[in-house]
Design a protein around this motif. Structure first.
Motif, PDB file in Angstrom:
ATOM      1  N   HIS A   1       0.798  -1.221   0.000  1.00 43.31           N
ATOM      2  CA  HIS A   1       0.000   0.000   0.000  1.00 43.31           C
ATOM      3  C   HIS A   1       0.839   1.283   0.000  1.00 43.31           C
ATOM      4  O   HIS A   1       0.349   2.326  -0.399  1.00 43.31           O
ATOM      5  CB  HIS A   1      -0.966   0.009   1.195  1.00 43.31           C
ATOM      6  CG  HIS A   1      -0.275  -0.059   2.512  1.00 43.31           C
ATOM      7  ND1 HIS A   1       0.203  -1.243   3.024  1.00 43.31           N
ATOM      8  CD2 HIS A   1       0.036   0.895   3.409  1.00 43.31           C
ATOM      9  CE1 HIS A   1       0.765  -1.016   4.185  1.00 43.31           C
ATOM     10  NE2 HIS A   1       0.687   0.272   4.447  1.00 43.31           N
ATOM     11  N   VAL A   2       2.089   1.209   0.448  1.00 38.00           N
ATOM     12  CA  VAL A   2       2.974   2.374   0.407  1.00 38.00           C
ATOM     13  C   VAL A   2       3.679   2.345  -0.945  1.00 38.00           C
ATOM     14  O   VAL A   2       4.466   1.441  -1.222  1.00 38.00           O
ATOM     15  CB  VAL A   2       3.996   2.351   1.564  1.00 38.00           C
ATOM     16  CG1 VAL A   2       4.941   3.536   1.464  1.00 38.00           C
ATOM     17  CG2 VAL A   2       3.276   2.342   2.907  1.00 38.00           C
ATOM     18  N   LYS A   3       3.379   3.295  -1.791  1.00 37.58           N
ATOM     19  CA  LYS A   3       3.869   3.248  -3.171  1.00 37.58           C
ATOM     20  C   LYS A   3       5.282   3.784  -3.338  1.00 37.58           C
ATOM     21  O   LYS A   3       5.990   3.399  -4.260  1.00 37.58           O
ATOM     22  CB  LYS A   3       2.910   4.002  -4.105  1.00 37.58           C
ATOM     23  CG  LYS A   3       1.539   3.359  -4.166  1.00 37.58           C
ATOM     24  CD  LYS A   3       1.634   1.880  -4.544  1.00 37.58           C
ATOM     25  CE  LYS A   3       0.310   1.170  -4.471  1.00 37.58           C
ATOM     26  NZ  LYS A   3       0.418  -0.271  -4.442  1.00 37.58           N
ATOM     27  N   LYS A   4       5.728   4.685  -2.446  1.00 34.04           N
ATOM     28  CA  LYS A   4       7.102   5.183  -2.516  1.00 34.04           C
ATOM     29  C   LYS A   4       7.843   4.682  -1.289  1.00 34.04           C
ATOM     30  O   LYS A   4       7.453   4.963  -0.159  1.00 34.04           O
ATOM     31  CB  LYS A   4       7.126   6.710  -2.551  1.00 34.04           C
ATOM     32  CG  LYS A   4       6.652   7.300  -3.845  1.00 34.04           C
ATOM     33  CD  LYS A   4       6.835   8.809  -3.839  1.00 34.04           C
ATOM     34  CE  LYS A   4       6.391   9.393  -5.166  1.00 34.04           C
ATOM     35  NZ  LYS A   4       6.582  10.845  -5.199  1.00 34.04           N
ATOM     36  N   THR A   5       8.887   3.908  -1.529  1.00 40.54           N
ATOM     37  CA  THR A   5       9.667   3.348  -0.435  1.00 40.54           C
ATOM     38  C   THR A   5      11.128   3.736  -0.593  1.00 40.54           C
ATOM     39  O   THR A   5      11.560   4.163  -1.661  1.00 40.54           O
ATOM     40  CB  THR A   5       9.531   1.813  -0.397  1.00 40.54           C
ATOM     41  OG1 THR A   5       9.980   1.276  -1.632  1.00 40.54           O
ATOM     42  CG2 THR A   5       8.088   1.383  -0.137  1.00 40.54           C
ATOM     43  N   LEU A   6      11.878   3.550   0.484  1.00 40.54           N
ATOM     44  CA  LEU A   6      13.318   3.797   0.437  1.00 40.54           C
ATOM     45  C   LEU A   6      14.016   2.505   0.055  1.00 40.54           C
ATOM     46  O   LEU A   6      13.722   1.453   0.633  1.00 40.54           O
ATOM     47  CB  LEU A   6      13.819   4.260   1.804  1.00 40.54           C
ATOM     48  CG  LEU A   6      13.230   5.566   2.325  1.00 40.54           C
ATOM     49  CD1 LEU A   6      13.653   5.782   3.782  1.00 40.54           C
ATOM     50  CD2 LEU A   6      13.680   6.731   1.458  1.00 40.54           C
ATOM     51  N   PRO A   7      14.970   2.543  -0.883  1.00 45.12           N
ATOM     52  CA  PRO A   7      15.694   1.321  -1.253  1.00 45.12           C
ATOM     53  C   PRO A   7      16.724   0.967  -0.180  1.00 45.12           C
ATOM     54  O   PRO A   7      17.112   1.816   0.634  1.00 45.12           O
ATOM     55  CB  PRO A   7      16.371   1.699  -2.566  1.00 45.12           C
ATOM     56  CG  PRO A   7      16.556   3.188  -2.474  1.00 45.12           C
ATOM     57  CD  PRO A   7      15.375   3.705  -1.682  1.00 45.12           C
ATOM     58  N   ILE A   8      17.175  -0.262  -0.190  1.00 44.72           N
ATOM     59  CA  ILE A   8      18.178  -0.685   0.787  1.00 44.72           C
ATOM     60  C   ILE A   8      19.558  -0.117   0.488  1.00 44.72           C
ATOM     61  O   ILE A   8      20.435  -0.167   1.337  1.00 44.72           O
ATOM     62  CB  ILE A   8      18.257  -2.227   0.916  1.00 44.72           C
ATOM     63  CG1 ILE A   8      18.711  -2.875  -0.396  1.00 44.72           C
ATOM     64  CG2 ILE A   8      16.967  -2.803   1.432  1.00 44.72           C
ATOM     65  CD1 ILE A   8      19.043  -4.362  -0.269  1.00 44.72           C
ATOM     66  N   GLY A   9      19.761   0.405  -0.704  1.00 43.56           N
ATOM     67  CA  GLY A   9      21.053   0.975  -1.058  1.00 43.56           C
ATOM     68  C   GLY A   9      21.994  -0.035  -1.648  1.00 43.56           C
ATOM     69  O   GLY A   9      23.216   0.107  -1.582  1.00 43.56           O
ATOM     70  N   ARG A  10      21.450  -1.037  -2.275  1.00 41.89           N
ATOM     71  CA  ARG A  10      22.269  -2.094  -2.862  1.00 41.89           C
ATOM     72  C   ARG A  10      23.111  -1.534  -4.013  1.00 41.89           C
ATOM     73  O   ARG A  10      22.610  -0.805  -4.850  1.00 41.89           O
ATOM     74  CB  ARG A  10      21.345  -3.202  -3.391  1.00 41.89           C
ATOM     75  CG  ARG A  10      22.102  -4.351  -3.963  1.00 41.89           C
ATOM     76  CD  ARG A  10      21.146  -5.437  -4.401  1.00 41.89           C
ATOM     77  NE  ARG A  10      21.904  -6.427  -5.145  1.00 41.89           N
ATOM     78  CZ  ARG A  10      21.551  -7.682  -5.236  1.00 41.89           C
ATOM     79  NH1 ARG A  10      20.469  -8.096  -4.650  1.00 41.89           N
ATOM     80  NH2 ARG A  10      22.268  -8.515  -5.952  1.00 41.89           N
ATOM     81  N   ALA A  11      24.363  -1.876  -4.020  1.00 39.87           N
ATOM     82  CA  ALA A  11      25.287  -1.402  -5.056  1.00 39.87           C
ATOM     83  C   ALA A  11      25.121  -2.186  -6.334  1.00 39.87           C
ATOM     84  O   ALA A  11      24.694  -3.318  -6.353  1.00 39.87           O
ATOM     85  CB  ALA A  11      26.733  -1.521  -4.571  1.00 39.87           C
TER      86      ALA A  11
END
Length: 159
Positions: free
Chosen positions: A149-159
């Motif tokens: 339901h949350v359409k904008k999320t923060l990525p884990i920062g995977r390289a």
């Protein structure tokens, strides 16, 4: 190392392990209270001046604001199940820890929506106040999701 130094070393290790177990319990209590829709108990796990970040523009600053984000959780979700694992605790001082954990969350909605799944990580700053560990900062970073339901999320920062 003499016997007295060895005993002090063992005592320090036991204290560290006890603190880590208490911090793990905080993480598990968060998941339990969220899944049980116990919003007062959930809110009590946070400091008054906490910061909660679930995604860009979605979160809260302060425990009262966080409590407001939880209003309606029971009517929005029919059920949830949060699973926390891979917990890494870095004790920065006797009263502060930086914690990283992995989360899988399943959500069943009270609306006509498909069940959703979220895979991600929590990045936390946890502080001891009045003898209890509490969340100072909780940030959710997302590895992947399906029908979340949350359409904008923060990525884990995977390289």
């Amino acid at each position: 190392m003499n016997q007295q130094e060895s005993q002090k070393s063992v005592a320090a290790e036991v204290t560290r392990l006890a603190e880590e177990k208490a911090i793990e319990r905080l993480l598990f209590n968060y998941a339990f209270h969220l899944d049980m829709n116990q919003t007062e108990e959930l809110t009590a796990l946070f400091l008054e001046d906490c910061e909660v970040i679930y995604g860009p523009g979605f979160g809260a600053e302060g425990r009262d604001a966080y409590a407001k984000t939880l209003e309606g959780v029971g009517s929005f979700f029919k059920a949830t199940s949060h699973h926390v694992s891979n917990i890494v605790i870095d004790l920065k001082s006797p009263d502060e820890a930086h914690v990283r954990s992995v989360v899988y969350a399943w959500h069943r909605y009270n609306r006509d929506m498909p069940d959703s799944h979220l895979w991600g990580q929590y990045h936390d700053i946890i502080v001891r106040k009045d003898g209890k560990w509490r969340f100072k900062r909780r940030e959710l970073r997302t590895t992947g999701e399906k029908d979340f339901h949350v359409k904008k999320t923060l990525p884990i920062g995977r390289a």
